[in-house]
Scaffold this motif. Structure first.
Motif, PDB file in Angstrom:
ATOM      1  N   ALA A 284      71.818 136.861  73.309  1.00  0.00           N
ATOM      2  CA  ALA A 284      71.458 135.560  72.748  1.00  0.00           C
ATOM      3  C   ALA A 284      71.190 135.629  71.249  1.00  0.00           C
ATOM      4  O   ALA A 284      71.160 134.594  70.574  1.00  0.00           O
ATOM      5  CB  ALA A 284      70.237 135.004  73.468  1.00  0.00           C
ATOM      6  N   ALA A 285      70.998 136.824  70.713  1.00  0.00           N
ATOM      7  CA  ALA A 285      70.709 137.017  69.294  1.00  0.00           C
ATOM      8  C   ALA A 285      71.256 138.383  68.873  1.00  0.00           C
ATOM      9  O   ALA A 285      71.488 139.246  69.717  1.00  0.00           O
ATOM     10  CB  ALA A 285      69.203 136.940  69.052  1.00  0.00           C
ATOM     11  N   PRO A 286      71.438 138.591  67.565  1.00  0.00           N
ATOM     12  CA  PRO A 286      71.969 139.875  67.100  1.00  0.00           C
ATOM     13  C   PRO A 286      70.891 140.953  67.034  1.00  0.00           C
ATOM     14  O   PRO A 286      70.491 141.406  65.962  1.00  0.00           O
ATOM     15  CB  PRO A 286      72.523 139.523  65.715  1.00  0.00           C
ATOM     16  CG  PRO A 286      71.689 138.380  65.258  1.00  0.00           C
ATOM     17  CD  PRO A 286      71.343 137.609  66.495  1.00  0.00           C
ATOM     18  N   ALA A 287      70.409 141.367  68.211  1.00  0.00           N
ATOM     19  CA  ALA A 287      69.386 142.414  68.309  1.00  0.00           C
ATOM     20  C   ALA A 287      69.445 143.025  69.701  1.00  0.00           C
ATOM     21  O   ALA A 287      69.636 142.316  70.688  1.00  0.00           O
ATOM     22  CB  ALA A 287      68.007 141.821  68.063  1.00  0.00           C
ATOM     23  N   GLY A 288      69.271 144.326  69.786  1.00  0.00           N
ATOM     24  CA  GLY A 288      69.340 145.014  71.070  1.00  0.00           C
ATOM     25  C   GLY A 288      68.296 144.564  72.072  1.00  0.00           C
ATOM     26  O   GLY A 288      68.485 144.704  73.273  1.00  0.00           O
ATOM     27  N   SER A 289      67.200 143.993  71.600  1.00  0.00           N
ATOM     28  CA  SER A 289      66.144 143.538  72.501  1.00  0.00           C
ATOM     29  C   SER A 289      66.317 142.077  72.934  1.00  0.00           C
ATOM     30  O   SER A 289      65.493 141.556  73.674  1.00  0.00           O
ATOM     31  CB  SER A 289      64.779 143.706  71.835  1.00  0.00           C
ATOM     32  OG  SER A 289      64.734 142.973  70.620  1.00  0.00           O
TER      33      SER A 289
ATOM     34  N   PRO B 231      63.715 138.627  70.325  1.00  0.00           N
ATOM     35  CA  PRO B 231      64.087 137.670  69.282  1.00  0.00           C
ATOM     36  C   PRO B 231      64.555 136.359  69.907  1.00  0.00           C
ATOM     37  O   PRO B 231      65.131 136.353  70.987  1.00  0.00           O
ATOM     38  CB  PRO B 231      65.219 138.366  68.538  1.00  0.00           C
ATOM     39  CG  PRO B 231      65.695 139.450  69.426  1.00  0.00           C
ATOM     40  CD  PRO B 231      64.580 139.791  70.357  1.00  0.00           C
ATOM     41  N   SER B 232      64.266 135.283  69.215  1.00  0.00           N
ATOM     42  CA  SER B 232      64.711 133.996  69.738  1.00  0.00           C
ATOM     43  C   SER B 232      66.229 133.891  69.595  1.00  0.00           C
ATOM     44  O   SER B 232      66.844 134.586  68.794  1.00  0.00           O
ATOM     45  CB  SER B 232      64.028 132.859  68.986  1.00  0.00           C
ATOM     46  OG  SER B 232      64.324 132.935  67.606  1.00  0.00           O
ATOM     47  N   ALA B 233      66.807 133.022  70.378  1.00  0.00           N
ATOM     48  CA  ALA B 233      68.262 132.848  70.375  1.00  0.00           C
ATOM     49  C   ALA B 233      68.740 132.457  68.973  1.00  0.00           C
ATOM     50  O   ALA B 233      68.056 131.739  68.241  1.00  0.00           O
ATOM     51  CB  ALA B 233      68.669 131.796  71.387  1.00  0.00           C
ATOM     52  N   ARG B 234      69.897 132.962  68.620  1.00  0.00           N
ATOM     53  CA  ARG B 234      70.513 132.640  67.327  1.00  0.00           C
ATOM     54  C   ARG B 234      71.959 132.265  67.588  1.00  0.00           C
ATOM     55  O   ARG B 234      72.750 133.095  68.057  1.00  0.00           O
ATOM     56  CB  ARG B 234      70.426 133.845  66.403  1.00  0.00           C
ATOM     57  CG  ARG B 234      71.021 133.590  65.041  1.00  0.00           C
ATOM     58  CD  ARG B 234      70.691 134.718  64.115  1.00  0.00           C
ATOM     59  NE  ARG B 234      71.383 134.555  62.852  1.00  0.00           N
ATOM     60  CZ  ARG B 234      71.303 135.427  61.883  1.00  0.00           C
ATOM     61  NH1 ARG B 234      70.569 136.503  62.018  1.00  0.00           N
ATOM     62  NH2 ARG B 234      71.967 135.225  60.765  1.00  0.00           N
ATOM     63  N   ARG B 235      72.300 131.043  67.326  1.00  0.00           N
ATOM     64  CA  ARG B 235      73.645 130.561  67.609  1.00  0.00           C
ATOM     65  C   ARG B 235      74.665 131.166  66.653  1.00  0.00           C
ATOM     66  O   ARG B 235      74.384 131.387  65.488  1.00  0.00           O
ATOM     67  CB  ARG B 235      73.657 129.041  67.527  1.00  0.00           C
ATOM     68  CG  ARG B 235      72.693 128.498  68.586  1.00  0.00           C
ATOM     69  CD  ARG B 235      72.755 127.054  68.807  1.00  0.00           C
ATOM     70  NE  ARG B 235      74.069 126.603  69.191  1.00  0.00           N
ATOM     71  CZ  ARG B 235      74.416 125.336  69.177  1.00  0.00           C
ATOM     72  NH1 ARG B 235      73.561 124.421  68.814  1.00  0.00           N
ATOM     73  NH2 ARG B 235      75.619 124.975  69.536  1.00  0.00           N
ATOM     74  N   VAL B 236      75.842 131.413  67.180  1.00  0.00           N
ATOM     75  CA  VAL B 236      76.947 131.943  66.383  1.00  0.00           C
ATOM     76  C   VAL B 236      77.439 130.837  65.454  1.00  0.00           C
ATOM     77  O   VAL B 236      77.641 129.697  65.873  1.00  0.00           O
ATOM     78  CB  VAL B 236      78.094 132.432  67.302  1.00  0.00           C
ATOM     79  CG1 VAL B 236      79.308 132.843  66.482  1.00  0.00           C
ATOM     80  CG2 VAL B 236      77.610 133.573  68.191  1.00  0.00           C
TER      81      VAL B 236
END
Length: 137
Positions: free
Chosen positions: A64-69, A27-32
């Motif tokens: 970097a994102a809310p995902a285990g991968s 997954p692409s980065a997702r900012r907090v």
């Protein structure tokens, strides 16, 4: 009708054969995000500590994102304090000082006018919420 036959064997989703390797893009980065509670409340509603890591020397991966991968961008040691800012599924968006011994103000204990992506001066990312103990908030 022969063009529609299943003579090449079973097909998986989108016509790929079942034994074809499945490629999953990270997954692409997702900012907090901060400021969910509005302009009269702290930018992050809670504060917690990293816990439940098990064996000595383990550290909690920050993603970097809310995902285990997702890509691991940092690691946090047990006992480290973090601002808990955004929850997505089993993932918590956290903000924390770059150095555990540095008393830097990350700006999460003060209100912000609108919800927005956290932009510093501290680090941020996503951790598995099972490894956080709520301290305040």
């Amino acid at each position: 009708m022969s063009a529609c036959s299943d003579r090449d064997g079973p097909r998986g989703e989108y016509g790929a054969s079942d034994d074809a390797p499945q490629i999953r893009a990270a997954p692409s980065a997702r900012r907090v995000q901060i400021g969910f509670d509005g302009p009269r409340f702290d930018a992050c509603a809670s504060f917690g500590r990293v816990t439940n890591l098990g064996a000595d020397g383990q550290s909690l991966p920050v993603l970097a994102a809310p995902a285990g991968s997702a890509e691991v961008i940092d690691r946090i040691e047990a006992g480290r304090g973090v601002s808990m800012c955004q929850k997505v599924g089993d993932w918590m968006g956290v903000v924390y000082a770059p150095d555990a011994d540095d008393p830097i103000d990350c700006g999460t204990g003060s209100p912000v006018p609108t919800r927005r992506a956290y932009e510093g001066p501290c680090r941020s990312g996503w951790v598995d919420e099972d490894f956080l103990k709520l301290v305040a908030g």
